[in-house]
Design a protein around this motif. Structure first.
Motif, PDB file in Angstrom:
ATOM      1  N   LEU A  56       0.832  -1.205   0.000  1.00 36.02           N
ATOM      2  CA  LEU A  56       0.000   0.000   0.000  1.00 36.02           C
ATOM      3  C   LEU A  56       0.867   1.256   0.000  1.00 36.02           C
ATOM      4  CD1 LEU A  56      -2.787   1.212   0.032  1.00 36.02           C
ATOM      5  CD2 LEU A  56      -2.816   0.973   2.519  1.00 36.02           C
ATOM      6  N   ARG A  57       1.912   1.246   0.804  1.00 32.21           N
ATOM      7  CA  ARG A  57       2.807   2.403   0.864  1.00 32.21           C
ATOM      8  C   ARG A  57       3.416   2.683  -0.511  1.00 32.21           C
ATOM      9  NH1 ARG A  57       7.777   2.256   5.030  1.00 32.21           N
ATOM     10  NH2 ARG A  57       6.076   2.488   6.488  1.00 32.21           N
ATOM     11  N   LEU A  58       3.912   1.620  -1.151  1.00 34.30           N
ATOM     12  CA  LEU A  58       4.570   1.796  -2.449  1.00 34.30           C
ATOM     13  C   LEU A  58       3.563   2.160  -3.536  1.00 34.30           C
ATOM     14  CD1 LEU A  58       7.179  -1.106  -2.311  1.00 34.30           C
ATOM     15  CD2 LEU A  58       7.618   1.351  -2.108  1.00 34.30           C
ATOM     16  N   ALA A  59       2.357   1.618  -3.435  1.00 29.24           N
ATOM     17  CA  ALA A  59       1.322   1.960  -4.425  1.00 29.24           C
ATOM     18  C   ALA A  59       0.985   3.442  -4.334  1.00 29.24           C
ATOM     19  CB  ALA A  59       0.082   1.104  -4.187  1.00 29.24           C
ATOM     20  N   ARG A  60       0.853   3.933  -3.095  1.00 25.57           N
ATOM     21  CA  ARG A  60       0.563   5.367  -2.901  1.00 25.57           C
ATOM     22  C   ARG A  60       1.707   6.212  -3.457  1.00 25.57           C
ATOM     23  NH1 ARG A  60      -1.992   4.536   2.706  1.00 25.57           N
ATOM     24  NH2 ARG A  60      -4.191   4.761   2.218  1.00 25.57           N
ATOM     25  N   LEU A  61       2.928   5.809  -3.143  1.00 25.11           N
ATOM     26  CA  LEU A  61       4.097   6.559  -3.608  1.00 25.11           C
ATOM     27  C   LEU A  61       4.130   6.607  -5.141  1.00 25.11           C
ATOM     28  CD1 LEU A  61       6.843   7.947  -2.976  1.00 25.11           C
ATOM     29  CD2 LEU A  61       7.882   5.664  -3.069  1.00 25.11           C
ATOM     30  N   ALA A  62       3.912   5.452  -5.772  1.00 25.81           N
ATOM     31  CA  ALA A  62       3.943   5.411  -7.239  1.00 25.81           C
ATOM     32  C   ALA A  62       2.890   6.353  -7.816  1.00 25.81           C
ATOM     33  CB  ALA A  62       3.727   3.978  -7.729  1.00 25.81           C
ATOM     34  N   THR A  84      -5.132  -6.875  -4.407  1.00 31.39           N
ATOM     35  CA  THR A  84      -6.027  -6.102  -5.271  1.00 31.39           C
ATOM     36  C   THR A  84      -7.212  -5.571  -4.473  1.00 31.39           C
ATOM     37  OG1 THR A  84      -5.452  -7.596  -7.052  1.00 31.39           O
ATOM     38  CG2 THR A  84      -7.328  -6.204  -7.429  1.00 31.39           C
ATOM     39  N   THR A  85      -7.769  -6.439  -3.623  1.00 26.09           N
ATOM     40  CA  THR A  85      -8.942  -6.036  -2.860  1.00 26.09           C
ATOM     41  C   THR A  85      -8.626  -4.833  -1.968  1.00 26.09           C
ATOM     42  OG1 THR A  85      -9.558  -8.358  -2.849  1.00 26.09           O
ATOM     43  CG2 THR A  85     -10.746  -6.931  -1.330  1.00 26.09           C
ATOM     44  N   SER A  86      -7.505  -4.905  -1.224  1.00 26.98           N
ATOM     45  CA  SER A  86      -7.198  -3.794  -0.311  1.00 26.98           C
ATOM     46  C   SER A  86      -6.767  -2.541  -1.087  1.00 26.98           C
ATOM     47  CB  SER A  86      -6.135  -4.201   0.715  1.00 26.98           C
ATOM     48  OG  SER A  86      -4.976  -4.630   0.060  1.00 26.98           O
ATOM     49  N   LEU A  87      -6.069  -2.733  -2.220  1.00 29.88           N
ATOM     50  CA  LEU A  87      -5.682  -1.555  -3.003  1.00 29.88           C
ATOM     51  C   LEU A  87      -6.912  -0.849  -3.565  1.00 29.88           C
ATOM     52  CD1 LEU A  87      -2.510  -2.794  -4.936  1.00 29.88           C
ATOM     53  CD2 LEU A  87      -2.608  -1.141  -3.069  1.00 29.88           C
ATOM     54  N   ARG A  88      -7.886  -1.623  -4.040  1.00 28.85           N
ATOM     55  CA  ARG A  88      -9.121  -0.997  -4.533  1.00 28.85           C
ATOM     56  C   ARG A  88      -9.833  -0.272  -3.396  1.00 28.85           C
ATOM     57  NH1 ARG A  88      -8.351  -0.059  -9.529  1.00 28.85           N
ATOM     58  NH2 ARG A  88      -8.298  -1.833 -10.908  1.00 28.85           N
ATOM     59  N   HIS A  89      -9.826  -0.908  -2.203  1.00 28.14           N
ATOM     60  CA  HIS A  89     -10.486  -0.295  -1.058  1.00 28.14           C
ATOM     61  C   HIS A  89      -9.817   1.034  -0.704  1.00 28.14           C
ATOM     62  CE1 HIS A  89     -12.843  -0.220   2.593  1.00 28.14           C
ATOM     63  NE2 HIS A  89     -11.749   0.063   3.266  1.00 28.14           N
ATOM     64  N   GLU A  90      -8.490   1.049  -0.706  1.00 30.48           N
ATOM     65  CA  GLU A  90      -7.753   2.242  -0.263  1.00 30.48           C
ATOM     66  C   GLU A  90      -7.604   3.296  -1.365  1.00 30.48           C
ATOM     67  OE1 GLU A  90      -6.611   2.910   2.771  1.00 30.48           O
ATOM     68  OE2 GLU A  90      -7.308   0.999   3.587  1.00 30.48           O
ATOM     69  N   GLY A  92      -9.253   3.202  -4.555  1.00 33.66           N
ATOM     70  CA  GLY A  92     -10.375   3.393  -5.472  1.00 33.66           C
ATOM     71  C   GLY A  92     -10.150   2.708  -6.810  1.00 33.66           C
ATOM     72  N   ARG A  93     -10.855   3.212  -7.801  1.00 31.70           N
ATOM     73  CA  ARG A  93     -10.928   2.505  -9.075  1.00 31.70           C
ATOM     74  C   ARG A  93      -9.887   2.948 -10.080  1.00 31.70           C
ATOM     75  NH1 ARG A  93     -17.313   1.451 -10.154  1.00 31.70           N
ATOM     76  NH2 ARG A  93     -17.698   0.448  -8.159  1.00 31.70           N
ATOM     77  N   LYS A  94      -9.118   3.973  -9.742  1.00 28.18           N
ATOM     78  CA  LYS A  94      -8.241   4.543 -10.767  1.00 28.18           C
ATOM     79  C   LYS A  94      -7.028   3.689 -11.137  1.00 28.18           C
ATOM     80  CE  LYS A  94      -6.148   8.821 -12.264  1.00 28.18           C
ATOM     81  NZ  LYS A  94      -5.455  10.029 -11.855  1.00 28.18           N
ATOM     82  N   PRO A  95      -6.293   3.139 -10.172  1.00 33.93           N
ATOM     83  CA  PRO A  95      -5.060   2.430 -10.567  1.00 33.93           C
ATOM     84  C   PRO A  95      -5.331   1.261 -11.506  1.00 33.93           C
ATOM     85  CG  PRO A  95      -5.122   2.762  -8.197  1.00 33.93           C
ATOM     86  CD  PRO A  95      -6.477   3.130  -8.716  1.00 33.93           C
ATOM     87  N   PHE A  96      -4.409   1.081 -12.438  1.00 32.92           N
ATOM     88  CA  PHE A  96      -4.464  -0.044 -13.373  1.00 32.92           C
ATOM     89  C   PHE A  96      -3.686  -1.175 -12.714  1.00 32.92           C
ATOM     90  CE2 PHE A  96      -2.980  -2.466 -17.042  1.00 32.92           C
ATOM     91  CZ  PHE A  96      -4.119  -2.523 -17.839  1.00 32.92           C
ATOM     92  N   LEU A  97      -4.383  -2.233 -12.299  1.00 28.36           N
ATOM     93  CA  LEU A  97      -3.762  -3.277 -11.482  1.00 28.36           C
ATOM     94  C   LEU A  97      -3.489  -4.531 -12.320  1.00 28.36           C
ATOM     95  CD1 LEU A  97      -5.899  -2.958  -8.212  1.00 28.36           C
ATOM     96  CD2 LEU A  97      -3.764  -1.792  -8.806  1.00 28.36           C
ATOM     97  N   VAL A  98      -2.220  -4.865 -12.423  1.00 27.67           N
ATOM     98  CA  VAL A  98      -1.793  -6.037 -13.188  1.00 27.67           C
ATOM     99  C   VAL A  98      -1.489  -7.163 -12.195  1.00 27.67           C
ATOM    100  CG1 VAL A  98      -0.041  -6.950 -14.759  1.00 27.67           C
ATOM    101  CG2 VAL A  98      -0.878  -4.603 -15.032  1.00 27.67           C
ATOM    102  N   VAL A  99      -2.116  -8.314 -12.409  1.00 26.61           N
ATOM    103  CA  VAL A  99      -2.065  -9.384 -11.413  1.00 26.61           C
ATOM    104  C   VAL A  99      -1.518 -10.681 -12.007  1.00 26.61           C
ATOM    105  CG1 VAL A  99      -3.468 -10.796  -9.850  1.00 26.61           C
ATOM    106  CG2 VAL A  99      -3.976  -8.361 -10.127  1.00 26.61           C
ATOM    107  N   PRO A 100      -0.346 -11.130 -11.549  1.00 31.28           N
ATOM    108  CA  PRO A 100       0.134 -12.480 -11.896  1.00 31.28           C
ATOM    109  C   PRO A 100      -0.359 -13.497 -10.873  1.00 31.28           C
ATOM    110  CG  PRO A 100       1.896 -11.217 -10.865  1.00 31.28           C
ATOM    111  CD  PRO A 100       0.638 -10.382 -10.769  1.00 31.28           C
ATOM    112  N   GLY A 101       0.112 -14.729 -10.985  1.00 31.82           N
ATOM    113  CA  GLY A 101      -0.308 -15.774 -10.032  1.00 31.82           C
ATOM    114  C   GLY A 101      -1.723 -16.226 -10.322  1.00 31.82           C
ATOM    115  N   ILE A 102      -2.066 -16.336 -11.591  1.00 32.59           N
ATOM    116  CA  ILE A 102      -3.420 -16.737 -11.997  1.00 32.59           C
ATOM    117  C   ILE A 102      -3.428 -18.223 -12.345  1.00 32.59           C
ATOM    118  CG2 ILE A 102      -5.240 -16.378 -13.720  1.00 32.59           C
ATOM    119  CD1 ILE A 102      -4.770 -13.984 -11.783  1.00 32.59           C
ATOM    120  N   ARG A 103      -4.366 -18.928 -11.789  1.00 32.32           N
ATOM    121  CA  ARG A 103      -4.490 -20.358 -12.072  1.00 32.32           C
ATOM    122  C   ARG A 103      -5.954 -20.702 -12.335  1.00 32.32           C
ATOM    123  NH1 ARG A 103      -0.062 -19.615 -12.809  1.00 32.32           N
ATOM    124  NH2 ARG A 103       1.805 -20.628 -12.030  1.00 32.32           N
ATOM    125  N   PRO A 104      -6.280 -21.080 -13.590  1.00 31.62           N
ATOM    126  CA  PRO A 104      -7.641 -21.559 -13.847  1.00 31.62           C
ATOM    127  C   PRO A 104      -7.934 -22.756 -12.959  1.00 31.62           C
ATOM    128  CG  PRO A 104      -6.392 -21.309 -15.899  1.00 31.62           C
ATOM    129  CD  PRO A 104      -5.422 -21.139 -14.774  1.00 31.62           C
TER     130      PRO A 104
END
Ligand code: C5P
Length: 252
Positions: A159-165, A180-186, A188-200
């Motif tokens: 969260l600290r680094l996301a705010r700084l960026a 992702t959940t906490s970043l959206r909570h803190e 909002g909807r603006k940041p473009f969030l890229v998420v690895p670690g995806i497993r169908p």
């Protein structure tokens, strides 16, 4: 079953990329040679638009591969995770500005001066890739962070680094699905969030610890998913990619 409503307004980059499922999936071309990478591209049968080129492949194949991918009508996500003094990072961004990559990663932990220099260098040339700040690597846990003098949890540091960026003009972030959940909570909807670690569902976790299915990651607010081995090691990469795209589109 998730009860979290999908978020659409990741406006920082989304307005550039569009809202189609193909704009929300990057295939990680984690190969040592261009030949292997291009074989996989062929086996995707045109299903995917974004290819992630990381250090392994970039060190082996360089800008020539990016040009080849671009000539095939593909978009390139250049995952170099830059981290150096501000002048050097800004110089690296200028050096890759015209190679045709659409996205480029750097470490948010490089600090305010580095992030501001990077954002300025990217703004100076409209051909520059859009920047994504890597928060805390998923390979770092609280113990490893303490070992480098960081007495905070990974979640606090993310969260600290996301705010700084964001304050430095970089609205794209790489994070895990859990964050992702906490970043959206803190934030909002603006940041473009890229998420690895995806497993169908049903695929191997491999060395990834914090994983999510494509549908869950999107529902939690991810803007773009990075998928490597579930696609690259599939017997039928095109079919697997199409199934993931259908899940992203809510039809899985
Ligand atoms: O094969 P897999 O789907 O696990 O590949 C994930 C990709 O995302 C790899 O290229 C890896 O380097 C990258 N990545 C990651 N975790 C991060 C940042 C990038 O797994 N925090």
């Amino acid at each position: 079953m998730t009860t979290i409503a999908p978020l659409k307004d990741d406006s920082a980059l989304r307005h550039d990329l569009g809202d189609a499922p193909e704009e929300k999936l990057a295939v990680a071309l984690d190969f040592q040679t261009a030949r292997e990478a291009l074989d996989l591209v062929d086996r995707l049968e045109g299903s995917c638009r974004w290819m992630k080129v990381g250090l392994e492949l970039y060190c082996a194949s360089g800008n020539a591969l990016i040009e080849t991918l671009r000539n095939r009508g593909l978009e390139v996500f250049l995952d170099l995770k830059l981290h150096d003094i501000p002048n050097t990072v800004a110089g690296a961004i200028r050096s890759v500005a015209n190679v045709g990559a659409g996205l480029l990663t750097l470490h948010a932990g490089g600090g305010e001066a580095m992030l501001r220099a990077a954002a300025k260098a990217a703004t100076e040339n409209p051909s520059s890739p859009r920047l994504l700040a890597v928060t805390v690597l998923t390979s770092m846990d609280a113990v490893q962070m303490q070992g480098v003098g960081l007495d905070v949890t990974p979640a606090q540091q993310v969260l600290r680094l996301a705010r700084l960026a964001g304050e430095c003009g970089i609205e794209g972030l790489v994070c895990s699905s859990e964050e992702t959940t906490s970043l959206r909570h803190e934030l909002g909807r603006k940041p473009f969030l890229v998420v690895p670690g995806i497993r169908p569902s049903g695929s191997e976790a491999g060395d990834q610890k914090r994983i999510a299915t494509p549908a869950d990651a999107i529902a939690r607010g991810a803007s773009m998913l990075v998928v490597g081995r579930p696609i690259t090691q599939s017997r039928s990469p095109g079919d697997t990619a199409r199934a993931i795209l259908a899940e992203i589109a809510g039809k899985g």
